[in-house]
Write an enzyme that holds these catalytic residues in place. Structure first.
Site, short mmCIF file in Angstrom:
data_model
loop_
_atom_site.label_atom_id
_atom_site.label_comp_id
_atom_site.label_asym_id
_atom_site.label_seq_id
_atom_site.Cartn_x
_atom_site.Cartn_y
_atom_site.Cartn_z
N ARG A 1 -13.03 -6.15 10.68
CA ARG A 1 -13.54 -4.83 9.31
C ARG A 1 -14.85 -4.72 9.21
O ARG A 1 -14.82 -2.94 7.97
CB ARG A 1 -12.46 -5.37 7.73
CG ARG A 1 -10.29 -4.83 7.97
CD ARG A 1 -10.22 -4.83 6.89
NE ARG A 1 -8.73 -5.21 6.96
CZ ARG A 1 -8.11 -4.09 6.79
NH1 ARG A 1 -8.58 -2.92 6.28
NH2 ARG A 1 -6.97 -4.49 7.09
N HIS B 1 -0.75 4.69 -0.08
CA HIS B 1 -1.91 5.74 -0.24
C HIS B 1 -1.48 7.34 0.55
O HIS B 1 -1.38 7.81 1.04
CB HIS B 1 -2.04 5.25 2.15
CG HIS B 1 -2.61 4.07 1.93
ND1 HIS B 1 -4.71 4.19 1.91
CD2 HIS B 1 -2.94 3.08 2.09
CE1 HIS B 1 -5.05 2.69 2.06
NE2 HIS B 1 -4.02 2.45 2.48
N ASP C 1 -4.00 0.50 -3.53
CA ASP C 1 -4.81 1.35 -2.14
C ASP C 1 -3.55 2.02 -2.19
O ASP C 1 -2.87 2.70 -1.53
CB ASP C 1 -3.93 0.87 -0.84
CG ASP C 1 -4.99 -0.21 0.00
OD1 ASP C 1 -5.95 -0.07 -1.53
OD2 ASP C 1 -5.35 0.08 0.83
N HIS D 1 -4.22 -7.63 -3.25
CA HIS D 1 -4.57 -6.70 -1.96
C HIS D 1 -4.43 -6.99 -1.03
O HIS D 1 -4.36 -7.17 0.30
CB HIS D 1 -5.34 -6.09 -2.65
CG HIS D 1 -5.17 -5.04 -1.67
ND1 HIS D 1 -4.04 -4.08 -1.79
CD2 HIS D 1 -6.18 -4.22 -1.03
CE1 HIS D 1 -4.91 -3.16 -0.36
NE2 HIS D 1 -5.60 -3.21 0.22
N HIS E 1 -2.82 -4.40 2.40
CA HIS E 1 -3.96 -4.35 3.24
C HIS E 1 -3.47 -3.79 4.41
O HIS E 1 -4.60 -3.94 5.48
CB HIS E 1 -4.68 -5.62 2.86
CG HIS E 1 -6.20 -5.59 3.26
ND1 HIS E 1 -6.79 -4.12 3.01
CD2 HIS E 1 -7.00 -6.11 3.76
CE1 HIS E 1 -8.58 -4.82 3.01
NE2 HIS E 1 -8.35 -5.69 3.45
N ASN F 1 -8.93 -2.09 -2.04
CA ASN F 1 -10.18 -1.71 -1.45
C ASN F 1 -10.60 -0.73 -1.61
O ASN F 1 -12.03 -0.17 -1.43
CB ASN F 1 -10.28 -2.06 -0.20
CG ASN F 1 -9.31 -1.92 1.01
OD1 ASN F 1 -7.70 -1.67 0.67
ND2 ASN F 1 -9.97 -1.79 2.27
N HIS F 2 -9.26 0.01 -1.72
CA HIS F 2 -9.62 1.28 -1.46
C HIS F 2 -9.70 2.24 -2.67
O HIS F 2 -9.88 3.09 -3.51
CB HIS F 2 -8.30 2.48 -1.18
CG HIS F 2 -8.40 2.29 0.25
ND1 HIS F 2 -8.93 3.76 0.82
CD2 HIS F 2 -7.82 1.49 1.36
CE1 HIS F 2 -8.76 3.18 2.50
NE2 HIS F 2 -8.51 2.35 2.62
N ASP G 1 -6.00 7.75 -0.95
CA ASP G 1 -7.09 8.35 0.33
C ASP G 1 -5.46 7.87 1.77
O ASP G 1 -4.08 7.33 1.40
CB ASP G 1 -7.88 7.25 0.91
CG ASP G 1 -8.93 6.52 0.17
OD1 ASP G 1 -8.92 8.26 -0.54
OD2 ASP G 1 -9.61 6.35 -0.21
N ARG G 2 -5.98 8.37 2.70
CA ARG G 2 -5.33 8.81 3.57
C ARG G 2 -3.97 9.45 3.45
O ARG G 2 -3.84 10.49 4.55
CB ARG G 2 -4.04 7.64 4.09
CG ARG G 2 -5.30 6.25 4.91
CD ARG G 2 -6.16 6.53 5.49
NE ARG G 2 -7.01 5.29 5.85
CZ ARG G 2 -8.28 5.31 6.81
NH1 ARG G 2 -8.59 6.30 7.08
NH2 ARG G 2 -8.71 3.74 6.74
N ASP H 1 0.72 -1.21 0.14
CA ASP H 1 0.16 -0.14 0.03
C ASP H 1 1.15 1.02 0.01
O ASP H 1 2.27 1.64 0.70
CB ASP H 1 -0.85 0.14 0.97
CG ASP H 1 -2.18 -1.24 1.05
OD1 ASP H 1 -1.67 -2.54 0.99
OD2 ASP H 1 -2.69 -1.15 1.59
#
Length: 586
Positions: A453, A285, A313, A398, A480, A345-346, A316-317, A283
């Site tokens: 989750r 991010h 991913d 992922h 992940h 998943n993002h 995001d973040r 990831d």
């Protein structure tokens, strides 16, 4: 059925009747009968990715297909095997069946050579005896089409196979791929390595033949539009690598760029095949600084000869989601055969709507145009492949395994594009691949259970062992989950989690890691540490979550928590027209 007439120098289509074998590849064709008037076809892979062990006979005198009768101990379904006809005996060796190589030498007696309908009977002939000139024992056979044994083969034979068939030789050792080194990078100590033939002879091994061919056969001149496209992508990559904070492309530029990215990635299968050497990233991010640090310390992607796999991913973040995803898409378009971007998943609308990516688009381009940019990016996310297979033995994704994934062909059959709706049964496999995690305890008695989750499932060690055994997988690499050291193992080393973003969410103080696999599948984990916290700043304390022994627990900094900052006012909802590819404002 096609036939080429060398005297007329033209191809002709034969209108055949009877039970047609259907489209397939990797099958064998053998001539038999009077003056080779009959053709025996055996094995192959169909358009639905199923392997066959049926035989079909084609009678060239009346253009008729018929099914060859099979009896005895029939070999397993396979494709890309070697077959030859010696007298009335058909010999079959090797092949590829369900992501594993086939071993054993098989012999079948061909009856009915004078009639259209043939029959096959016989059994395996593992060790011919008598005056046979085909020894089947020892390290390698003396046949020109020899294949390596399951546990490995001599380096000379593997090179010969590479030059003869154009396939990459791989070596299988042990039950999983061990990590032989971990290279640690800090902000004070870095090691810059320039790829060279002297330092990495295996990585440059393929260039000898290609260089010779290039010297003898000059390359075809590129089209002007292709040259202009490469120059445009080179300029974008250069700006993003040097000054990504100041790079803000216009909306028309982004539409052209993302349309090209979508059409390029959409033609890839849902299970992409990758050759080593390869660098596998977890990831990111939106943390562009970490991605640049990896590229600086482990090789510039524009000059590096390795392949690259990113596990999803990208957004995001972090603060630079747009820069990260633009750089990765630009690298994919510029070096299409070396960069492979998987979906995380993002890369789902419902997730990146609420975790920073959409807000960044609105901040950069305003409410109306920002919403349009966000939708266009998500249309590209919808076509990203979910899985990859490195050297036929390393499975990359992922999230994790799930009940719907029993064979690799399940992943290959995933339809794209899809926005991933967990309520739609057709999307359940893809949804679970993006969200699932290993269980907190390896020896959990439940093979599958609900994920904490709220998405996907949790799976135990038994699931990993069964999946690897059934599909001849030596290592599963996934992302992940953040890890203190940047990576952690599960299921006795058969599953490796890699997380490349350091100091996740600004408070985890975790390392970032990247996995490198060389030509021999010898693995090295490249690890970077987070940048030091400026004086006077403190990281927010986070409660530890329960993790099994052997899995790395997130580091917790119990420094004083700073006073909370007031939340900004909610951004107004878009009121103007929002559209994506192929749609115009009314």
């Amino acid at each position: 059925m096609w036939i080429f007439d060398p005297r007329a120098e033209q191809w002709m289509v034969l209108e055949a009747v009877g039970p047609h074998p259907g489209p397939r590849l990797g099958h064998s064709l053998l001539l038999f009968g009077d003056q080779g008037s009959n053709i025996l076809m055996w094995g192959g892979c169909t358009e639905t990715y199923d392997y066959c062990n049926m035989g079909y006979c084609f009678d060239g005198r009346n253009n008729t297909w018929s099914v060859a009768e099979m009896s005895g101990n029939v070999p397993c379904p396979r494709s890309f095997h070697t077959a030859t006809l010696v007298g009335r005996d058909m010999w079959v060796y090797g092949g590829w069946a369900g992501y594993r190589t086939c071993t054993g030498l098989w012999k079948a007696s061909v009856a009915g050579q004078q009639v259209p309908k043939a029959s096959l009977s016989g059994d395996v002939s593992a060790a011919p005896v008598g005056d046979s000139a085909i020894p089947a024992t020892g390290d390698v056979t003396s046949l020109s089409y020899s294949v390596p044994r399951q546990a490995g083969a001599s380096r000379t034979i593997m090179r010969d196979l590479h030059h003869t068939f154009g396939v990459t030789p791989y070596y299988r050792r042990g039950d999983h791929i061990p990590v032989t080194a971990v290279r640690l990078y800090t902000s004070k100590e870095t090691q810059l390595v320039t790829p060279s033939r002297e330092m990495f002879p295996e990585a440059f091994g393929r260039l000898s033949t290609a260089s010779t061919m290039s010297a003898q056969q000059p390359a075809t001149a590129k089209r002007p539009d292709a040259v202009a496209e490469e120059a445009w992508l080179d300029g974008m990559i250069s700006r993003l690598l040097t000054d990504y904070d100041a790079y803000t492309p216009t909306v028309p530029e982004l539409e052209r760029f993302l349309l090209l990215a979508r059409d390029t990635i959409a033609v890839e299968p849902s299970l992409v095949s990758v050759d080593p050497p390869v660098k596998i990233f977890g990831d990111i991010h939106g943390q562009m600084s970490d991605l640049i640090k990896f590229f600086t310390m482990c090789g510039n992607p524009t000059t590096d000869l390795s392949n690259y796999v990113f596990l999803g991913d990208y957004v995001d973040r972090g603060p630079n989601s747009l820069a990260v995803v633009c750089l990765l898409f630009a690298l994919k378009l510029r070096y299409r055969s070396r960069f492979f971007l998987l979906r995380g998943n993002h890369e789902i609308r419902s997730v990146n709507h609420d975790h920073g990516f959409r807000d960044e688009c609105l901040t950069r381009y305003g409410v109306e145009q920002g919403s349009r940019v966000w939708l266009m990016f998500n249309e590209v996310f919808d076509v990203l492949p979910p899985t990859a297979l490195v050297a036929r033995t390393v499975f990359c994704l992922h999230g994790g395994l799930c009940p719907q994934l029993t064979e690799l062909k399940n992943a290959y059959s995933i339809q794209r594009p899809t926005p991933v709706d967990p309520e739609v049964p057709a999307d359940r496999l893809l949804y679970n691949l993006l969200w699932s995690d290993p269980s907190e305890q390896e020896d959990d008695p439940r093979k599958y259970k609900d994920n904490a989750r709220g998405g996907g499932v949790q799976f135990n060690r038994t699931v990993v062992d069964e999946f690897c055994q059934k599909n001849s997988i030596k290592l599963i690499v996934r992302g992940h989950e953040a890890a203190t050291e940047g990576f952690f193992y599960f299921a006795g080393g058969k599953l490796l989690t890699v997380f490349s973003a350091t100091n996740y969410c600004g408070d985890q103080n975790n390392n970032g890691a990247m996995l490198y696999l060389d030509h021999n599948l010898t693995s090295t984990l490249e690890v970077i540490k987070p940048d030091p916290v400026p004086h006077g700043h403190h990281r927010r304390a986070t409660p530890p979550r329960p993790i099994a022994s052997g899995r790395l627990l997130p580091t917790v900094d119990m420094s004083p928590t700073p006073a909370p900052t007031p939340k900004p006012a909610a951004k107004p909802k878009p009121t103007g027209p929002v559209f994506s590819f192929g749609r115009k404002p009314q």
